[in-house]
Design a protein around this motif. Structure first.
Motif, mmCIF file in Angstrom:
data_model
loop_
_atom_site.group_PDB
_atom_site.id
_atom_site.type_symbol
_atom_site.label_atom_id
_atom_site.label_comp_id
_atom_site.label_asym_id
_atom_site.label_seq_id
_atom_site.Cartn_x
_atom_site.Cartn_y
_atom_site.Cartn_z
ATOM 1 N N GLN A 81 17.508 -37.738 3.079
ATOM 2 C CA GLN A 81 17.340 -39.189 3.054
ATOM 3 C C GLN A 81 16.181 -39.627 3.930
ATOM 4 O O GLN A 81 15.466 -40.565 3.590
ATOM 5 N N SER A 82 15.983 -38.953 5.047
ATOM 6 C CA SER A 82 14.902 -39.352 5.955
ATOM 7 C C SER A 82 13.529 -39.170 5.333
ATOM 8 O O SER A 82 12.570 -39.813 5.748
ATOM 9 N N LYS A 83 13.433 -38.336 4.313
ATOM 10 C CA LYS A 83 12.143 -38.130 3.646
ATOM 11 C C LYS A 83 12.016 -38.927 2.352
ATOM 12 O O LYS A 83 10.949 -39.425 2.028
ATOM 13 N N TYR A 84 13.100 -39.054 1.599
ATOM 14 C CA TYR A 84 13.003 -39.601 0.247
ATOM 15 C C TYR A 84 13.707 -40.920 0.004
ATOM 16 O O TYR A 84 13.549 -41.513 -1.049
ATOM 17 N N ASN A 85 14.497 -41.417 0.929
ATOM 18 C CA ASN A 85 15.299 -42.610 0.681
ATOM 19 C C ASN A 85 14.489 -43.876 0.945
ATOM 20 O O ASN A 85 14.555 -44.456 2.019
ATOM 21 N N ALA A 86 13.738 -44.315 -0.072
ATOM 22 C CA ALA A 86 12.890 -45.499 0.070
ATOM 23 C C ALA A 86 13.697 -46.798 0.004
ATOM 24 O O ALA A 86 13.268 -47.821 0.520
#
Length: 96
Positions: free
Chosen positions: A49-54
């Motif tokens: 989530q920290s990379k992909y959760n926009a």
């Protein structure tokens, strides 16, 4: 394997399985997770989530690692804006 390699190795399908496991305590097939598995899955979900959760939801990790919290009013407004997407079904029993 470092955290970045782990995140890159998680496919969207694997993320959904991990998320389901964290939320329910079981794999989609029904097998219960051990406490260690649940902890590992939760860490993997948060990293992903920290990379992909926009578009972070209430109490999730947003893209970039920022924890996102929404107030009750913000959540209510968000749900009301999606209300037209809800299909309502009225089943009348006894109308045979």
């Amino acid at each position: 394997m470092d955290a970045e390699q782990l995140i890159d190795a998680i496919t969207p399908e694997a993320y959904e399985r991990l998320l389901f496991a964290v939320e329910t305590g079981k794999w989609p097939e029904g097998t219960e997770l051990t406490p260690e598995q649940r902890d590992s899955c939760m860490q993997a979900v948060m990293l992903y989530q920290s990379k992909y959760n926009a578009e972070a939801q209430h109490m999730t990790v947003a893209k970039g690692g920022e924890i996102s919290f929404m107030s009750k009013a913000e959540l209510k407004k968000q749900f009301q804006s999606h209300e037209q997407d809800i299909v309502r079904v009225n089943i009348n029993k006894g109308d045979d």
